[in-house]
Design a protein around this motif. Sequence first.
Motif, mmCIF file in Angstrom:
data_model
loop_
_atom_site.group_PDB
_atom_site.id
_atom_site.type_symbol
_atom_site.label_atom_id
_atom_site.label_comp_id
_atom_site.label_asym_id
_atom_site.label_seq_id
_atom_site.Cartn_x
_atom_site.Cartn_y
_atom_site.Cartn_z
ATOM 1 N N ASP A 57 0.917 -1.209 -0.098
ATOM 2 C CA ASP A 57 -0.092 0.032 -0.034
ATOM 3 C C ASP A 57 0.783 1.241 0.030
ATOM 4 O O ASP A 57 0.686 2.146 -0.779
ATOM 5 C CB ASP A 57 -1.089 0.014 1.470
ATOM 6 N N VAL A 58 1.886 1.147 0.843
ATOM 7 C CA VAL A 58 2.855 2.354 0.946
ATOM 8 C C VAL A 58 3.634 2.421 -0.594
ATOM 9 O O VAL A 58 3.661 3.866 -0.920
ATOM 10 C CB VAL A 58 3.988 2.179 2.145
ATOM 11 N N PHE A 59 3.690 1.575 -1.151
ATOM 12 C CA PHE A 59 4.547 1.475 -2.586
ATOM 13 C C PHE A 59 3.602 2.100 -3.479
ATOM 14 O O PHE A 59 4.017 3.086 -4.190
ATOM 15 C CB PHE A 59 5.233 0.413 -2.955
ATOM 16 N N GLY A 87 10.205 9.679 -1.484
ATOM 17 C CA GLY A 87 11.133 8.876 -1.819
ATOM 18 C C GLY A 87 11.620 7.983 -0.685
ATOM 19 O O GLY A 87 11.846 6.760 -1.069
ATOM 20 N N ALA A 88 11.553 8.554 0.536
ATOM 21 C CA ALA A 88 11.901 7.690 1.588
ATOM 22 C C ALA A 88 11.013 6.490 1.801
ATOM 23 O O ALA A 88 11.132 5.305 1.917
ATOM 24 C CB ALA A 88 11.766 8.466 2.697
ATOM 25 N N SER A 89 9.524 6.796 1.615
ATOM 26 C CA SER A 89 8.660 5.950 1.601
ATOM 27 C C SER A 89 8.873 4.674 0.664
ATOM 28 O O SER A 89 8.563 3.539 0.855
ATOM 29 C CB SER A 89 7.212 6.429 1.333
ATOM 30 N N LEU A 90 9.408 5.161 -0.506
ATOM 31 C CA LEU A 90 9.399 4.169 -1.649
ATOM 32 C C LEU A 90 10.624 3.153 -1.273
ATOM 33 O O LEU A 90 10.506 2.066 -1.296
ATOM 34 C CB LEU A 90 9.831 4.777 -2.933
ATOM 35 N N ARG A 91 11.607 3.877 -0.727
ATOM 36 C CA ARG A 91 12.841 2.971 -0.462
ATOM 37 C C ARG A 91 12.542 2.042 0.628
ATOM 38 O O ARG A 91 13.159 0.653 0.877
ATOM 39 C CB ARG A 91 13.951 3.721 -0.039
ATOM 40 N N ASP A 92 11.790 2.408 1.617
ATOM 41 C CA ASP A 92 11.474 1.510 2.875
ATOM 42 C C ASP A 92 10.042 0.627 2.463
ATOM 43 O O ASP A 92 9.927 -0.486 3.469
ATOM 44 C CB ASP A 92 10.970 2.465 3.860
ATOM 45 N N SER A 93 9.682 0.505 1.514
ATOM 46 C CA SER A 93 8.436 -0.271 0.925
ATOM 47 C C SER A 93 8.536 -1.452 0.094
ATOM 48 O O SER A 93 7.616 -2.307 -0.288
ATOM 49 C CB SER A 93 7.540 0.582 0.487
ATOM 50 N N ILE A 152 15.918 2.853 -6.667
ATOM 51 C CA ILE A 152 16.114 1.849 -7.177
ATOM 52 C C ILE A 152 17.771 1.508 -6.846
ATOM 53 O O ILE A 152 18.021 0.414 -6.403
ATOM 54 C CB ILE A 152 16.368 1.978 -9.031
ATOM 55 N N LEU A 153 18.497 2.574 -6.745
ATOM 56 C CA LEU A 153 19.922 2.282 -6.320
ATOM 57 C C LEU A 153 19.819 1.829 -4.876
ATOM 58 O O LEU A 153 21.099 1.005 -4.482
ATOM 59 C CB LEU A 153 20.742 3.696 -6.327
ATOM 60 N N ALA A 154 18.945 2.257 -4.115
ATOM 61 C CA ALA A 154 19.020 1.769 -2.653
ATOM 62 C C ALA A 154 18.739 0.312 -2.533
ATOM 63 O O ALA A 154 19.142 -0.207 -1.676
ATOM 64 C CB ALA A 154 18.026 2.587 -2.047
ATOM 65 N N LYS A 155 18.031 -0.526 -3.649
ATOM 66 C CA LYS A 155 17.654 -1.709 -3.387
ATOM 67 C C LYS A 155 17.979 -2.705 -4.535
ATOM 68 O O LYS A 155 17.501 -3.766 -4.634
ATOM 69 C CB LYS A 155 16.118 -1.748 -3.468
ATOM 70 N N ALA A 156 18.970 -2.185 -5.283
ATOM 71 C CA ALA A 156 19.460 -2.929 -6.592
ATOM 72 C C ALA A 156 20.529 -3.979 -6.159
ATOM 73 O O ALA A 156 21.469 -3.829 -5.666
ATOM 74 C CB ALA A 156 19.996 -2.182 -7.590
#
Length: 352
Positions: free
Chosen positions: A23-25, A48-54, A87-91
């Motif tokens: 849901d957050v994403f 952006g922070a919400s995206l990276r954490d979701s 993307i870079l945070a989770k690649a």
Amino acid sequence: MVRQGWLFLVALPVCAAALLADDVFETAMRQLEVIEKVADRAELASTGASLRDSFDVGDRQQTRRLLALVGNAGRPLAVRTTALDAILAKADFELGRELLGWARASCPSTGARAVERNDFAVLLGRVVRGIGKTPGGGSLLADQASLSALKAIVACDAASPETRAAAAELIAASGAPIAQRRDAVVDILVMARTSEEYPTSYILLMNESALVRLRDALNNGIESGEFHYMAAAVLSHVGDVETLEVLDRWSACSTERPSLNRSIEHFRWRILVQRDQKSILEWITAGRGPVWLDHYWILRRAIELGIGKDELKSALESYVKNTPMENLRGRFRTDLAETAVSLGILRQGQGL
């Protein structure tokens, strides 16, 4: 039944957490997809922070949705960089390679609109600066496909000089076998005919086979009249004596090109001056007037060749003492001191 009940109770929070993350994403993605003009940077940073954490590292479905947003030239640049940072945070390894492949394939043509090229330059710079820090970055930079993508980025004329240099440094310092790194670096040097800028990491990779390729590049331009400045710069930097013969051939056919002749003489001097440590120290002490690049280069090269910093400091002090003031005016003296500090010849705060 009791055990099944416990399993149900344990699974319920896990499922709820996953649904909440989805849901957050989705909420964050919808926000990015509808923004037409970024008015609130703090709100965008929060999104952006919400995206990276979701989403999790290596989540292909979510990452590819983000990558589609990054590649959408119709979206504001700040939105695209926000998606790229997520993307870079989770690649992981595979997604990092996919991201480099996207960067390689997306380099705009020279005929593209200026805003498109400028936006891509910003995005590409972010990819290059961030790719080594991704969760899969370490192994990614030892991958042949990734090295090929980085080579293409170096050749992309929409990339900024800083981004090209950073990509080249990633290649030189990667975990790939030294032969692969050397080949990639020499390919870059051969492509960069009109430049004379190269990092120290390139010099450390040079061997005889690399020098042969660079000599060939320098020699092959004689017929067309296209002097290979990069090859000459690197060859003269390492003091390659065999290059003197090639430079002589160039001199014989460039009598009507005064500027080129001056460059040829400069490269010849760089080879000859480093015949031994005494020659280098004598030149620093005597100098030839305020030729900034000569001083910067010879100090850097002296350090590489293992000349003691105390000896270099003494030579610089003698040079300043014996040089007429008109040759030390302006920023030259300050720049010379700053260079000596950066190389560890002088301490911070010391002058000449």
